[in-house]
Design a protein around this motif. Structure first.
Motif, short mmCIF file in Angstrom:
data_model
loop_
_atom_site.label_atom_id
_atom_site.label_comp_id
_atom_site.label_asym_id
_atom_site.label_seq_id
_atom_site.Cartn_x
_atom_site.Cartn_y
_atom_site.Cartn_z
N MET A 7 16.27 18.40 9.15
CA MET A 7 17.52 18.39 9.91
C MET A 7 17.50 17.26 10.94
SD MET A 7 17.74 22.51 10.50
CE MET A 7 18.94 22.55 11.81
N GLY A 8 16.38 17.12 11.63
CA GLY A 8 16.32 16.15 12.73
C GLY A 8 16.07 14.72 12.28
N TYR A 30 18.35 11.67 12.50
CA TYR A 30 18.81 11.30 13.85
C TYR A 30 17.79 10.48 14.62
CZ TYR A 30 22.67 14.45 13.07
OH TYR A 30 23.80 15.04 12.55
N PHE A 79 15.93 16.54 16.60
CA PHE A 79 16.32 17.87 16.12
C PHE A 79 17.46 18.43 16.96
CE2 PHE A 79 16.05 22.48 16.49
CZ PHE A 79 16.23 22.85 15.17
N SER A 135 20.65 17.02 16.03
CA SER A 135 21.18 17.54 14.76
C SER A 135 21.90 18.87 14.97
CB SER A 135 20.07 17.68 13.72
OG SER A 135 19.29 18.84 13.94
N LYS A 195 23.25 19.71 17.81
CA LYS A 195 24.20 19.46 18.89
C LYS A 195 24.06 20.51 19.99
CE LYS A 195 27.56 17.04 16.02
NZ LYS A 195 26.53 16.73 15.03
N ASN A 202 10.33 14.15 16.45
CA ASN A 202 11.54 14.66 15.84
C ASN A 202 11.93 16.04 16.39
OD1 ASN A 202 13.54 15.50 14.05
ND2 ASN A 202 12.18 15.71 12.30
#
Ligand SMILES: C[S@@+](CC[C@H](N)C(=O)[O-])C[C@H]1O[C@@H](n2cnc3c(N)ncnc32)[C@H](O)[C@@H]1O
Length: 455
Positions: free
Chosen positions: A188-189, A192, A207, A210, A212, A416
């Protein structure tokens, strides 16, 4: 020049394979085949085997980097997300367990597809991608069996291991849990990371970007809908921890010499994989495990399963404690394993300052972490305290993938998930200095012990 280097690398491989051969002969055992299922072996922690493997992996990776067309090598890395996605797919659909139903006969991708409800003509592509990289074996066209690597993801292991949550398919599945955590939360992270490095904004980690949300991943795990992920992390963490020989912890300091009833706090203990061998070896000590709520609940189950006497004799206590708040225990020894790598400098200093404020003048602090080595020769005053012997040329000074591979991978994962970092010895000294602790000794190893006293 390049042929000379290639020959030197090939020679390193041959001489180290000979070391493996003679060690196996002296132990009266075979080196595990890639084609068999994974089984723990007496060779796993044997120093000669570990040293030889380190050089072989380093040399083989350097040969590949030398001879593989550079664009193909770059593309292999640029498409690393397909490895992650392929592993996430097989792990979340229990493909390894499904294939294992047929044992060494193997299973056709169409049958695998039927069993997991996915088009078989797509399943074979994922499995071939992995088999080409030595995860699974394609024994006949579209027929796959497990091998030493894929079998680490088996979930149907006997449930004699701790079960953080008996109803979870991840309950004793150490490998599947660790890989599930990485291929899901890590995945997920990861996209980004570039944006985070350039401009983190309000976020502490990629993370967090991702999701938010600024809640750190451990607090996020405490939320009801993510609790199962937190419990999976607990199981994976135990797997990550149990791969280190317990002697690293039992020989870190003179535990025997501590007075009867001395208090030892395992800060951020998770289920207490480090405390367990300590409590078994040193019955005169009193241990306190501290962690967040769900980890402490799992720790109680773990100890009831593994060492119930320690509970009935009240030699082990459990405390829900947030290490960003004042340390409630005045202990003789505090230790933290794989905690500080989770956090950026500022948070690491906060954690250590809270411990320092509670410490006695005679308290000892032990930090168990991996050490980052530069890819070039070390120049700091700590160069002699390397966890690995000097690498023979033409290997990289940190043995490339043979040693530095794992630590740098963990470093990216820490960046991350939490904005954390793996550290060099100098950075550990600095962390102590900034939080009131003097680094006295470093005991280098696969995981190193940093021993501090109050400054
Ligand atoms: C990487 S794990 C290490 C666990 C254990 N020390 C080991 O080596 O097996 C990090 C641990 O820190 C715990 N943790 C995270 N934030 C915490 C906090 N604010 N207070 C206490 N523990 C925390 C997590 O629950 C997790 O068990």
């Amino acid at each position: 020049m390049s042929i000379t280097a290639l020959k030197a690398l090939a020679q390193l491989i041959i001489s180290n394979v000979e070391t493996i051969e003679s060690t196996c002969q002296s132990k009266g055992t075979e080196f595990p085949s890639l084609d068999d299922l994974f089984e723990p072996s007496v060779l796993d922690a044997h120093p000669a085997i570990l040293g030889a493997s380190r050089q072989i992996v380093a040399a083989a990776a350097q040969i590949i980097a030398t001879v593989r067309p550079p664009m193909e090598l770059l593309s292999e890395h640029a498409t690393g997300m397909y490895s992650t996605a392929a592993l996430a797919f097989i792990n979340s659909n229990d493909v390894v367990d499904v294939i294992q139903l047929n044992g060494t006969r193997g299973m056709h991708s169409k049958e695998i597809g039927q069993k997991i409800g996915v088009d078989g003509s797509k399943v074979d592509r994922v499995l071939r991608y992995l088999a080409t990289r030595h995860i699974f074996r394609e024994v006949r066209p579209n027929v796959f069996v497990n091998n030493k690597v894929s079998s680490l993801l088996l979930k149907s292991k006997p449930w004699d291991e701790l079960v953080a949550d008996p109803s979870s398919k991840y309950a004793g599945a150490l490998g599947a849990s660790a890989i599930g955590h990485t291929t899901e939360e890590g995945f997920m992270g990861a996209p980004y990371i570039p944006q985070f490095l350039k401009n983190p904004g309000q976020y502490q980690s990629p993370f967090n970007m991702s999701i938010k949300d600024t809640t750190n991943i451990f607090a996020w795990y405490e939320q009801a809908e993510n609790l199962w992920r937190g419990r999976r992390f607990v199981v994976g963490m135990r797997g990550a921890g149990e791969r280190f020989p317990p002697e690293i912890f039992t020989s870190a300091i003179d535990w025997k010499g501590l007075p009867q009833g001395s208090t030892v706090v395992d800060v951020g203990a998770n289920v207490g994989t480090v405390t367990l061998p300590l409590a078994k070896a040193f019955p005169h000590l009193h241990f306190i495990l501290q962690d967040l709520d769900h980890a402490i609940s799992d720790a109680k189950v773990f100890w009831q399963d593994r060492f119930p006497e320690a509970l009935s004799e009240r030699r082990v206590e459990f405390q829900v404690h947030d290490f960003f708040t004042p340390m409630p225990v005045k202990a003789d020894v505090y230790f933290l394993r794989l905690i500080l790598h989770d956090w950026p400098q500022e948070e690491g200093i906060k954690i250590l300052k809270h411990i320092r404020a509670a410490a006695k003048p005679t308290s000892i602090l032990i930090i168990f972490e991996m050490i980052v080595l530069h890819a070039c020769p070390e120049t700091s005053k700590f160069a002699a305290q390397s966890p690995v012997p000097p690498a023979p040329p033409p290997l990289l000074a940190n043995y490339g993938l043979g040693f530095g591979g794992f630590v740098t991978m963990a470093d990216m994962q820490m960046l991350n998930l939490l904005g954390g970092r793996e550290r060099t010895i100098e950075e550990f000294e600095e962390l102590g200095r900034e939080s009131g602790w003097k680094l006295e000794t470093v005991k280098p190893g696969p995981i190193s012990a940093f021993i501090y006293t109050p400054e």
